[in-house]
Design a protein around this motif. Structure first.
Motif, PDB file in Angstrom:
ATOM      1  N   LYS A   1     -18.451 -23.467 -39.895  1.00  0.00           N
ATOM      2  CA  LYS A   1     -17.471 -24.551 -39.815  1.00  0.00           C
ATOM      3  C   LYS A   1     -18.082 -25.861 -39.321  1.00  0.00           C
ATOM      4  O   LYS A   1     -17.437 -26.897 -39.362  1.00  0.00           O
ATOM      5  N   GLU A   2     -19.355 -25.799 -38.865  1.00  0.00           N
ATOM      6  CA  GLU A   2     -20.039 -27.052 -38.521  1.00  0.00           C
ATOM      7  C   GLU A   2     -20.412 -27.813 -39.785  1.00  0.00           C
ATOM      8  O   GLU A   2     -20.707 -29.001 -39.744  1.00  0.00           O
ATOM      9  N   PHE A   3     -20.459 -27.078 -40.913  1.00  0.00           N
ATOM     10  CA  PHE A   3     -20.871 -27.717 -42.161  1.00  0.00           C
ATOM     11  C   PHE A   3     -19.710 -27.998 -43.098  1.00  0.00           C
ATOM     12  O   PHE A   3     -19.821 -28.808 -43.998  1.00  0.00           O
ATOM     13  N   ILE A   4     -18.643 -27.241 -42.954  1.00  0.00           N
ATOM     14  CA  ILE A   4     -17.596 -27.314 -43.962  1.00  0.00           C
ATOM     15  C   ILE A   4     -16.265 -26.950 -43.345  1.00  0.00           C
ATOM     16  O   ILE A   4     -16.187 -26.114 -42.439  1.00  0.00           O
ATOM     17  N   GLU A   5     -15.214 -27.633 -43.816  1.00  0.00           N
ATOM     18  CA  GLU A   5     -13.868 -27.292 -43.354  1.00  0.00           C
ATOM     19  C   GLU A   5     -13.404 -26.068 -44.130  1.00  0.00           C
ATOM     20  O   GLU A   5     -13.443 -26.058 -45.356  1.00  0.00           O
ATOM     21  N   ILE A   6     -12.993 -25.035 -43.409  1.00  0.00           N
ATOM     22  CA  ILE A   6     -12.495 -23.849 -44.090  1.00  0.00           C
ATOM     23  C   ILE A   6     -11.107 -23.557 -43.575  1.00  0.00           C
ATOM     24  O   ILE A   6     -10.915 -23.311 -42.384  1.00  0.00           O
ATOM     25  N   SER A   7     -10.132 -23.615 -44.481  1.00  0.00           N
ATOM     26  CA  SER A   7      -8.773 -23.300 -44.046  1.00  0.00           C
ATOM     27  C   SER A   7      -8.447 -21.832 -44.286  1.00  0.00           C
ATOM     28  O   SER A   7      -7.476 -21.319 -43.765  1.00  0.00           O
ATOM     29  N   LEU A   8      -9.283 -21.146 -45.081  1.00  0.00           N
ATOM     30  CA  LEU A   8      -9.047 -19.729 -45.368  1.00  0.00           C
ATOM     31  C   LEU A   8      -9.254 -18.872 -44.127  1.00  0.00           C
ATOM     32  O   LEU A   8     -10.102 -19.175 -43.291  1.00  0.00           O
ATOM     33  N   HIS A   9      -8.474 -17.803 -44.022  1.00  0.00           N
ATOM     34  CA  HIS A   9      -8.712 -16.814 -42.973  1.00  0.00           C
ATOM     35  C   HIS A   9     -10.038 -16.124 -43.285  1.00  0.00           C
ATOM     36  O   HIS A   9     -10.368 -15.903 -44.458  1.00  0.00           O
ATOM     37  N   PRO A  10     -10.808 -15.750 -42.269  1.00  0.00           N
ATOM     38  CA  PRO A  10     -12.107 -15.108 -42.528  1.00  0.00           C
ATOM     39  C   PRO A  10     -12.016 -13.923 -43.483  1.00  0.00           C
ATOM     40  O   PRO A  10     -12.916 -13.711 -44.296  1.00  0.00           O
ATOM     41  N   GLU A  11     -10.924 -13.163 -43.401  1.00  0.00           N
ATOM     42  CA  GLU A  11     -10.803 -12.006 -44.302  1.00  0.00           C
ATOM     43  C   GLU A  11     -10.647 -12.439 -45.753  1.00  0.00           C
ATOM     44  O   GLU A  11     -11.222 -11.836 -46.665  1.00  0.00           O
ATOM     45  N   ALA A  12      -9.868 -13.510 -45.960  1.00  0.00           N
ATOM     46  CA  ALA A  12      -9.694 -14.027 -47.319  1.00  0.00           C
ATOM     47  C   ALA A  12     -11.008 -14.611 -47.819  1.00  0.00           C
ATOM     48  O   ALA A  12     -11.379 -14.464 -48.983  1.00  0.00           O
ATOM     49  N   LEU A  13     -11.739 -15.256 -46.913  1.00  0.00           N
ATOM     50  CA  LEU A  13     -13.032 -15.832 -47.288  1.00  0.00           C
ATOM     51  C   LEU A  13     -14.001 -14.712 -47.693  1.00  0.00           C
ATOM     52  O   LEU A  13     -14.724 -14.829 -48.687  1.00  0.00           O
ATOM     53  N   ALA A  14     -13.980 -13.619 -46.933  1.00  0.00           N
ATOM     54  CA  ALA A  14     -14.869 -12.492 -47.232  1.00  0.00           C
ATOM     55  C   ALA A  14     -14.598 -11.981 -48.639  1.00  0.00           C
ATOM     56  O   ALA A  14     -15.516 -11.699 -49.419  1.00  0.00           O
ATOM     57  N   GLU A  15     -13.329 -11.876 -48.989  1.00  0.00           N
ATOM     58  CA  GLU A  15     -12.937 -11.397 -50.315  1.00  0.00           C
ATOM     59  C   GLU A  15     -13.465 -12.347 -51.400  1.00  0.00           C
ATOM     60  O   GLU A  15     -14.038 -11.915 -52.404  1.00  0.00           O
ATOM     61  N   ARG A  16     -13.296 -13.661 -51.153  1.00  0.00           N
ATOM     62  CA  ARG A  16     -13.772 -14.635 -52.138  1.00  0.00           C
ATOM     63  C   ARG A  16     -15.281 -14.558 -52.306  1.00  0.00           C
ATOM     64  O   ARG A  16     -15.803 -14.629 -53.417  1.00  0.00           O
ATOM     65  N   LEU A  17     -15.984 -14.410 -51.189  1.00  0.00           N
ATOM     66  CA  LEU A  17     -17.449 -14.345 -51.255  1.00  0.00           C
ATOM     67  C   LEU A  17     -17.888 -13.112 -52.042  1.00  0.00           C
ATOM     68  O   LEU A  17     -18.770 -13.186 -52.898  1.00  0.00           O
TER      69      LEU A  17
END
Lengths: 354, 708
Positions: free
Chosen positions: B9-25
């Motif tokens: 988050k120091e590099f990018i704004e992430i509004s997704l929940h970490p779990e949702a982000l994990a799924e996307r990744l």
């Protein structure tokens, strides 16, 4: 005592005969027949009463003679009827004890053999692909570096080529001998097949492969793979998805869901790894899928142009390929927790498969 | 690899929940294999494929997430700092790349008056959370820079570098180095090393040397940031069996442009936590920047290969999100990938990028049509006879009552000697001696399975079969080194059948142990059903079995050998009790084994089936029971019957055999069922009697046989 009328006595004897016949026809146990015998022919039985009359001096000689004859005839008839009934009952009882009349005895099983679960799984997988137009071809276990690696776009310094990691090499007996190995995947058969043939075609290739993995519950240095390759103009990545989805539904049921994730293989581009929605928890997350809801089952992709180049196919050739581990699929499908069971060949394991 | 959510988050704004982000990744190619929450932060465990070294850092992951989500990406300020430092003249510190093939670029920074000590707690915490042990503030900064930017760095104690210089060179013969882990290592030839004026001070890209490590006494440091050739690092890792977070990244390839940026970032960071002064500017040797590639991309072609309707303008946007420079028109783009994406080389690489940003799951799922193709005279169907034939063989053996087994292809030499087999071919790099030899026979595997089942008491008797490849001893002369279909001419497809044990009394069972005749029957059954003709049998006596080159010296005489058209098909016999006891199988257990060369069966064409008309008249059956001297063999008697019975005798089958107290000593009794027929005509009693008599006479005169 009233004067005896011989005619009445004869009537009573007739009645005794018919009553006994009726009773006998109802007697379905040897005990019941014996009871009847005692009642009629016994010392105190019905017939003896009449015999007693003969000695009481109430009858004329003529009468005595007539009654005596009659009594003997009745006695004979009774004895015969009882004997017949007894024989009949014995016969039935005997028949019941013999094999053909006791259907509850265990069936006699024919001595049939069984296919190994890996053979069964391979046949099941192949059948589905054959239904959608794939032909089965097979290769050999020994391979050259060219077929196992170079032609599949796996350059010499690729980690899966460096001997101590991923591939069994044959010891050379002479220096001049070319470097040969036990195939680490069934993909070399892609090369061998394409070297002898022009597209279009669709093939599936089952076979045994080898990797230097220490043996434990989920690893073995030998296992089986099924490779698929389709080459034809106009094939798309969506067609690859379709072929695998049709297969998965045939294999695991019509409700089966697949998930395609980008991945990396040297011989396909784009590449994908395919997950099966966990068949144990329907994707909810359980012990088998590690709470992920998905089970990794195969790798696939569009054939890398370098592979077509290696077999001399023209630029612009299109194809897709996939590869799956048979043991893994059998383990998932049948809930087997230890890969070693396949090669131990314990009959208690093997005989659980049809 | 581990990634901290807070650091991303120091590099990018992430509004997704970490779990949702994990799924996307996961669905975009960076598989998240674990996600754990700790002290208000989240740790992602990722499995990065070897083609994506650019994702092996927080910066790289943030850049990737920005591309996937279509969000702006904020790089750190290091780029600007870089410029200011680059403009200053470098200190006098000679760095020479002698091995230019092994090292494309080498950047160094000299720092003075550094105070080595413990790192601030938040730095140490971050390292621990990412699985790295904190050492001291200087080393910790280099490690954090690696985790942040993906560029491995190394700090040397400058005062311990002899001659105040660095040479990147190949290790000389017999050179050694004590690495940071305290192990003294002989450097294999061709190893890339960092050396001072006198000796190697680091295993390039893998691990530094202990002599020059940063200690609490260190005052001046030399900070290294370089780009080493992946193949060279990989080879050294393999030869030394030593790897590290640095080598992991070098083996996969680092971003050349990050080399100077990471050095400056680390120097500034060290200044912040350990003080010190940067002496002069950047020492910069080697290729300044990589060669830029331009990949042609035809959007229409991408669409048709993927089966996804991604419009050209959308394709361009996706590629630009990934950092590519896209020029040209919608008919044909030219795509220049960013410096960190050295994996993008050909249009197909770009197709995958488009597909994964669009989403593999959004791709329509279809079955391919059967392609129209011209059927010329040269056209041939795809046909491999073998898959069909082997399924047929398997099914026949199952019908014959045998259980299929699958055993190991690799065996120990001891396992072979227990079966009196000599090793044929060996593995050059076996995992253990247990899997050192390629199997020259299927017997060792089958016996092992038999022994296991007997010991575990799974059954008192069983019949096994196996279809497998075995490896004969290669004939040095005469045989080709490779056949068109296989690499190893000595690899042979083979069938084994093993029957053992005596059945326990069982319901409806026949309590009889197997004999050689049982396996002969299976082989006859197989050959008959495959329509390859009945094999010729030869008796193998003691003499033949004890010959040196006998391939079945594990059998007990007499055994039977089978030939098809003079070629050796295989053999069957009782396994020598001594071989059994070597496998801890009781000697008294009857164990019969057969091995058949399937290569011969594959080569033998099946006799085409031509159906015979059915006889309209039922045959006349006669039983013939004779007494003959015990030494006369069945085969000879049968032949005599067949010859004498011509032409009316159609079939003669043995149905009883007896030798014992009921017959005179030295004799045996055989009973045959004879079938006479003359096709469509009813045979007269006289005709049959005459034929029967002729047979009897012949047996009488030839074998002194008498009717029983």
């Amino acid at each position: 005592m009233e004067p005896l009328e011989i005619g009445r006595i004869e009537q009573e004897l007739e009645k005794l005969l018919s009553d006994t016949a009726q009773a006998l026809s109802k007697a379905d146990q040897p005990v019941a027949v014996e009871e009847i015998r005692v009642k009629t022919l016994g010392r105190r039985g019905g017939l003896n009463q009449f015999f007693n009359l003969l000695g009481q001096g109430v009858l004329t000689a003529e009468e005595k003679g007539r009654l005596g004859q009659k009594l003997n005839a009745v006695k004979q008839k009774l004895e015969q009827a009882i004997q017949e009934r007894q024989k009949k009952l014995d016969k039935t009882a005997g028949a019941r004890a013999s094999v053909s009349e006791d259907p509850t005895l265990p069936g006699i099983l024919p001595q049939g053999g069984r296919l190994h679960p890996i053979s069964q799984t391979i046949l099941e997988i192949l059948t589905i692909f054959q239904e959608i137009g794939f032909s089965v071809v097979e290769g050999f276990e020994g391979e050259t570096e060219f077929h196992n690696f170079d032609a599949l776009n796996i350059p010499p310094e690729h980690p899966s080529r460096t001997e101590s990691f991923d591939t069994f090499y044959l010891a050379k007996e002479r220096d001049a001998e070319p470097s040969r190995l036990l195939r680490s995947h069934t993909s070399p058969m892609q090369i061998r097949f394409m070297q002898g043939r022009q597209p279009p075609f669709r093939i599936v290739v089952p076979g045994r492969v080898f990797r230097p993995d220490a043996v434990d519950a989920s690893h073995c240095f030998q296992f089986h793979q099924i490779e698929g390759l389709a080459v034809a103009p106009g094939l798309t990545f969506g067609d690859l998805k379709g072929v695998l989805t049709v297969w998965a539904r045939g294999m695991f049921g019509s409700q089966t869901r697949l998930r395609f994730r980008p991945h990396y293989f040297p011989f396909t581009e784009p590449s994908a790894e395919v997950d099966l929605a966990c068949i144990f928890c329907a994707g909810k997350g359980c012990r088998v899928c590690g709470q992920k809801g998905w089970l990794e089952i195969l790798g696939c992709g569009t054939v890398h142009p370098a592979v077509f180049k290696a077999v001399g196919y023209p630029v612009g050739t299109i194809g897709f390929a996939f590869g799956m581990g048979v043991e893994r699929i059998a383990m998932l499908k049948f809930g087997i927790e230890d890969i070693r069971l396949f090669f131990e060949n314990d009959l208690r394991f093997l005989q659980q498969f049809p | 690899m581990k990634i901290l959510f807070s650091w991303l988050k120091e590099f990018i704004e992430i509004s997704l929940h970490p779990e949702a982000l994990a799924e996307r990744l996961t669905l975009s190619g960076a598989e998240v294999t674990g996600l754990t929450q700790a002290d208000g932060d989240w740790v992602f465990e990722l499995e990065i494929t070897p083609n994506r070294p650019d994702l092996l850092s927080h910066l790289g992951m943030a850049r990737e997430i920005a591309a996937i989500l279509g969000r702006p990406f904020r790089p750190t300020k290091t780029a600007r700092e870089n410029v200011s430092l680059m403009n200053q003249p470098p200190p006098s510190f000679p760095v020479v790349i002698e091995d230019t093939q092994g090292c494309a670029r080498y950047v160094g920074i000299v720092m003075e008056r550094v105070r080595v000590g413990e790192s601030p707690p938040e730095m140490a915490r971050r390292l621990i959370r990412l699985g790295v042990r904190p050492v001291n503030n200087v080393v910790d900064v280099t490690n954090l820079c690696l985790l942040e930017l993906g560029q491995p760095l190394h700090a040397f104690d400058l005062d311990r570098l002899e001659g105040r210089s660095i040479r990147v060179r190949t290790a000389g013969a017999k050179e050694t180095l004590v690495t940071l882990d305290g192990v003294s290592r002989a450097l294999p030839p061709d190893t890339l090393v960092i050396a001072d004026a006198k000796r190697p001070v680091a295993l390039a890209g893998i691990m530094g040397g202990r002599d020059t490590e940063i200690s609490s006494k260190t005052k001046r440091i030399f900070l290294e940031s370089a780009c080493f050739h992946p193949d060279r690092i990989r080879r050294t890792v393999r030869l030394t069996k030593l790897s590290s977070d640095s080598s992991y990244r070098f083996e996969r390839g680092v971003d050349l442009q990050m080399v100077p940026m990471a050095a400056v970032r680390a120097a500034r960071w060290i200044q912040k936590v350990a003080g010190g002064k940067i002496e002069g500017g950047l020492i910069n040797v080697g290729e300044p920047s990589p060669v830029r590639r331009r990949i042609p991309l035809r959007p229409k072609q991408a669409q048709s290969l993927l089966g996804m309707r991604i419009y050209p303008a959308q394709q361009r946007r996706y590629l630009e999100r990934l950092g590519c420079r896209v020029t040209g028109t919608q008919q044909g783009y030219r795509v220049e990938p960013p410096s960190w994406r050295s994996d993008l080389k050909i249009p197909e690489d770009l197709y995958e990028e488009l597909a994964r940003l669009w989403g593999y799951d959004r791709c329509p799922t279809s079955l391919p049509p059967v392609p129209r193709q011209e059927i010329s005279s040269r056209w041939q169907p795809v046909e491999d006879h073998w898959p069909v034939l082997q399924t047929q063989i398997r099914r026949l053996l199952v019908a014959a009552g045998a259980q299929e087994i699958m055993t190991y292809t690799l065996l120990s030499q001891e396992g072979l000697s227990r079966c009196r087999l000599a090793p044929s071919r060996r593995i050059a790099n076996p995992l253990s001696r247990e899997q050192e030899c390629l199997r020259p026979s299927l017997l060792p595997g089958a016996l092992e399975v038999a022994a296991r089942n007997l010991h575990r008491k799974t059954a008192a008797h069983f019949q096994f079969f196996e279809l497998g490849h075995l490896y004969e001893r290669e004939k040095v002369s005469g045989e080709p080194s490779a056949l068109p279909d296989r690499a190893l001419p000595f690899e042979k497809r083979t069938l084994s059948v093993l029957a053992a044990g005596v059945p326990l009394p069982a319901w409806g069972g026949t309590p009889k142990g197997p004999s050689i005749l049982y396996l002969k029957g299976i082989i006859q059954f197989l050959c008959e059903r495959l329509r390859i003709g009945l094999p010729r049998e030869e008796i193998l006596g003691e003499k033949e079995i004890q010959k040196n080159d006998c391939p079945c010296s594990y059998l007990l005489a007499p055994a039977v050998q089978f030939r098809l058209d003079d070629q050796l098909l295989g053999w069957t016999g009782r396994v020598d009790p001594k071989v059994l006891s070597a496998h801890e199988i009781p000697e008294e257990i009857p164990l019969i084994y057969a091995e058949l060369n399937l290569e011969l069966i594959i080569k033998t064409p099946a006799v085409p089936l031509k159906v015979q008309p059915l006889a309209k008249v039922a045959p006349v059956l006669r039983d013939l029971a004779i007494l003959v001297p015990a030494e006369i063999l069945h085969e000879a008697i049968l032949q005599a019957i067949q010859t004498a019975g011509r032409p009316l005798l159609k079939e003669a089958t043995l149905f009883d055999f007896y030798q014992g107290p009921q017959v005179p000593p030295g004799e045996k009794s055989l009973a045959f069922r004879l079938e006479f027929s003359a096709g469509d005509r009813t045979l007269t009693e006289e005709e049959v009697a005459a034929a029967f008599r002729k047979i009897l006479d012949s047996l009488g005169s030839r074998f002194n046989a008498s009717i029983r």
